[in-house]
Structure formats: structure tokens, C-alpha cells
Write an enzyme that holds these catalytic residues in place. Structure first.
Site, PDB file in Angstrom:
ATOM      1  N   GLY A 124      -3.871  -5.073  14.575  1.00  0.00           N
ATOM      2  CA  GLY A 124      -2.771  -4.813  13.635  1.00  0.00           C
ATOM      3  C   GLY A 124      -1.883  -3.684  14.137  1.00  0.00           C
ATOM      4  O   GLY A 124      -2.177  -3.035  15.147  1.00  0.00           O
ATOM      5  N   SER A 140       0.844  -1.204   0.000  1.00  0.00           N
ATOM      6  CA  SER A 140       0.000   0.000   0.000  1.00  0.00           C
ATOM      7  C   SER A 140       0.864   1.233   0.000  1.00  0.00           C
ATOM      8  O   SER A 140       1.987   1.212   0.496  1.00  0.00           O
ATOM      9  CB  SER A 140      -0.809   0.114   1.292  1.00  0.00           C
ATOM     10  OG  SER A 140      -1.449  -1.061   1.600  1.00  0.00           O
ATOM     11  N   HIS A 193      -3.792   6.964  -3.560  1.00  0.00           N
ATOM     12  CA  HIS A 193      -3.677   5.796  -2.684  1.00  0.00           C
ATOM     13  C   HIS A 193      -3.766   4.528  -3.517  1.00  0.00           C
ATOM     14  O   HIS A 193      -4.556   4.458  -4.454  1.00  0.00           O
ATOM     15  CB  HIS A 193      -4.843   5.817  -1.679  1.00  0.00           C
ATOM     16  CG  HIS A 193      -5.172   4.480  -1.112  1.00  0.00           C
ATOM     17  ND1 HIS A 193      -6.299   3.775  -1.479  1.00  0.00           N
ATOM     18  CD2 HIS A 193      -4.520   3.712  -0.204  1.00  0.00           C
ATOM     19  CE1 HIS A 193      -6.324   2.630  -0.805  1.00  0.00           C
ATOM     20  NE2 HIS A 193      -5.274   2.570  -0.036  1.00  0.00           N
ATOM     21  N   SER A 203       1.066   1.466  10.993  1.00  0.00           N
ATOM     22  CA  SER A 203       0.977   1.043   9.589  1.00  0.00           C
ATOM     23  C   SER A 203      -0.432   1.257   9.049  1.00  0.00           C
ATOM     24  O   SER A 203      -0.613   1.666   7.902  1.00  0.00           O
ATOM     25  CB  SER A 203       1.323  -0.444   9.450  1.00  0.00           C
ATOM     26  OG  SER A 203       2.582  -0.703  10.014  1.00  0.00           O
TER      27      SER A 203
END
Lengths: 245, 245
Positions: A204, A41, A55, A208
Site C-alpha cells: 500500500g 480514516s 482516530h 497514507s
């Protein structure tokens, strides 16, 4: 870039994508599902308000039960409209997608318009791009090749736009409008984005996951663009997405 | 200030508060629940980083099935610690709450520390205050009187702090830290706040719901306060709430 092995509750797995398949296939009821996921990403939030935010995310997911799928997309979020730039960006992805299937661009463009919708505002995050998820009907090599071409299209689709506008002069009013749109970007990511919610719920790595947020976001009570302004011009497109190519 | 008559799906009603009572009592399965709700809220996000953000909300809710409850709270979110200010703020609410029940402050203070938790960060939004919800065991007049006293305590609890700090000199670094904390405030409100999620899901008025967001919020990748700094001092308290009075 993320490469993750883990286990997750069957209900959480459902929220990872929206297709109605049984992602817990081969796993007993109540047991956690072992999975492997990898993805790449990036989000660019340029400081110049005439340089759009961009993005992309391309990912692959599989469970120990043998269920697998590919997902991904690239999308663009300008604060001000430049039609040529949008034709160039969407046109680049049209070529990349149609190389793999003549229906892909049309379908993925529609997906992006639907996915990047800030429901409570009745407006999109930006001016779309492509988005796909849950692809698994064809051979995995087909989708891997699609993801590679979409990734290889990021620089040709985006960098000419940045090179063209990176030194454009701008006013404080134009900067403020960009920051208001980044407030909307933040609303979308924290309230609706599947990857963000999935990441935060499954413990997570926060930095990030939230690196997608802008450096600065702004909110102003009951803001409406002036009639006939450049801000109103692009707002109409956030409310009613159009075809660019 | 909100005064709302409406109907909502039984599942949505469940998310309005977290107690396990049957809020759909008297309503047939699958039918929407007619309700009345009213509340008063305010959020102050001062520009000076030594002036804390303050938020309060006091509300009353009832269904046509005869279920009713009171909720509310006032909480404070400094960017920098001033112990005297926190003792004053919490102390004012201790007096207001204990006038009604000697256990209220202790319980409500704990509720606030638990409620205003940014789970994915492992830190609180601010330095707490009081929070209560689903109160209905006593007479409604008891809870109405509690809400009135808590509202009347907003100015005595908060305005001396603002008067003391509104002209404090500050550096850009201190301003930036305040904006980073406002990024966290935004994360809490958009990801966890019950009122925000309830409002956005039930098609509430977006500008009223999101007026709680700061004017400006900032994010910086993997930011950590310097060891021994004022920023680290308060961060320890966000990670481990303490008693002030």
C-alpha cells in the site's frame, strides 16, 4: 480516503480481519482474490498534552467471490485523564450505536478495549471507544447507515474536548509524558495494528498508511510514573479499562 | 547482556533465524524445545546529528537437541554522509572478519545491506556494516573467536568517528533530519527486526528489547529531501548501498 481495486494472496486476505469465514469463497486454491475496498480514516495528534489524540476509520470490503463486510471504529487516546471528557466521548458513541442496535455500544466498546491492546506492555493504547469488524449478518444498508452515524459523531464527540483544552497551560514534564505515550502509540501501530500491517504487506501507499504515527514519539528506559501522580492515575486505566457510560 | 534458559514452541524457534535447518531436532512434534541463549548488545543514539547511531549484537544459541549456532553484527546509521568515516568503519570490520576467513567481510557486508532493509520504504536503515546468523559449519571455537574480534572492533571502528564529530555545530534543520531518520530506525526495529519480534513474541523483557529505539523519533507526511541537498546525498545511499572498502 481510500478506494482500492486489487488482488491479493488468500493468506493475506485472512489477515485483513480475524473472523473465521472463508474469504476466498468462489476462488480456486492458490489463485489471488480480486477485491474492492474503500475506507475513510483520520488521526489527530494535537500538540497540547491535555488534548487527546483521536482516530477513526470506517471501511467496506468485498471480494469478487461475493464475500463482503463492514468495519470501523473511533477511539480516543488522552495523555491525562479528564473523566467528564471520557463520559462525553463514550456517551456520544453510545447514543450513535444504540440507535442501530441496543447491543452495539456494549459490544463495540469491549472490542476496542481488546483490539487496542499493546500485548507486550500489558496496557491499552488509550481509553478506547468503539471498534467493529467483519459485520455482514444484516443488510448492507444497515451497516452503511451505522458507519454514517458513527462518522457524523466524530465532531460532536471530539471537538468540545479540543475546544475546552486547546489553550490549557502545560509544563515540559507534561509534554514529555505525552511524547512517551506517543511512543506507545507507535509501538501499537507498527507491531499490532491490522490495517497498518495489511497495508505494508500488500504494498500500500506508505505515506497514507503511516500518517497514523505521531509527529514526535519518545522512549525512556524503564520509565514508571511517580506514585500518586496524574501519570499514574491514567496508567491504571490503560492497564484496566473501565466503563464510562 | 542476556543469558537465557527456556523452552519455546517449535514454530517460534523457526523465526529465531532464517536458515532452513531443523531446529527442533531430537524433540517430539508439538513439544516445546528447551534452549539456551546468550548475547551482548548495545545501541548508541548520539544527540549530535553528525554522530552516527551504532548498534551491535553478538549471540550464541543452542537447543537441548544439540543444534547450535552463532549470530551477530555491527552496523552504523549516520544521518549525514562522511565518506572517510564510512571507509574507516567498514575497513575496521573488513580487517577483523578477514582474519578469520577471507570471504567473511564480503558476505557479512552483503548480509547487512539485505537485512537492514525497510522493505515498505525501499531503503536501508543506515549504511550497513556486517551481519551474520546461523553459523555452525565450523568449530564453535572458530565462531567464538570471530565474535570476540568483532566485539573488540566496536571501539576502534566507532569511537574515532564520535570523537571527531561530537562537538560539530548543527542547525535545527539538521537535528530534525536526524529525528526523521530515527523514525525510520523505529519502523525497521518494530516491523522487521528479528530479535525484536522474537523477543516481544516470547514474552521477553520489554525494556531490554526496546532499548534499541531512539530517545526521540519524528515523522513528517511525505517528506522528500531537497534536490542537491546533503539529505538527498545520503538518501541515495540508503536506496542503493555501495561498497566502502
Amino acid at each position: 480516503m481510500s478506494v482500492v481495486y486489487g488482488t491479493m494472496p488468500q493468506e493475506t486476505l485472512k489477515s485483513a480481519a480475524d473472523r473465521g469465514i472463508d474469504r476466498a469463497k468462489g476462488i480456486k486454491p492458490g489463485e489471488k482474490v480480486p477485491f474492492f475496498a474503500c475506507g475513510i480514516s483520520s488521526v489527530m495528534h494535537p500538540r497540547n498534552p491535555f488534548c487527546p489524540t483521536m482516530h477513526f476509520n470506517y471501511r467496506y470490503f468485498e471480494t469478487d467471490g461475493g464475500i463482503w463486510w463492514f468495519g470501523g471504529g473511533t477511539d480516543i487516546t488522552p495523555a491525562y485523564l479528564n473523566k467528564d471528557d471520557m463520559v462525553h466521548f463514550h456517551g456520544t458513541y453510545k447514543v450513535a450505536c444504540e440507535k442501530h442496535d441496543k447491543n452495539y455500544y456494549k459490544t463495540f466498546k469491549k472490542n476496542a478495549d481488546e483490539y487496542f491492546n499493546i500485548t507486550h506492555r500489558g496496557e491499552t493504547r488509550g481509553l478506547g471507544g468503539i471498534f467493529y469488524d467483519d459485520l455482514n449478518e444484516k443488510d448492507p444498508e444497515h451497516y452503511y447507515s451505522l458507519a454514517k452515524d458513527c462518522l457524523d459523531s466524530v465532531i460532536p464527540a471530539y471537538s468540545p474536548i479540543i475546544n475546552k483544552h486547546k489553550n490549557d497551560p502545560f509544563t515540559q514534564k507534561e509534554k514529555d509524558w505525552q511524547l512517551l505515550r506517543r511512543g506507545r502509540y507507535t509501538e501499537f501501530n507498527l507491531v499490532y495494528d491490522r490495517g497498518t500491517i495489511f497495508g505494508l504487506k500488500t504494498g500500500g501507499r506508505v505515506e497514507s498508511i503511516l500518517m497514523t504515527l505521531p509527529e514526535i514519539a519518545k522512549w525512556e528506559y524503564d520509565h514508571h510514573p511517580e506514585p500518586g501522580s496524574k501519570e499514574e492515575e491514567i496508567m491504571k486505566l490503560f492497564k484496566n479499562p473501565i466503563d464510562w457510560v
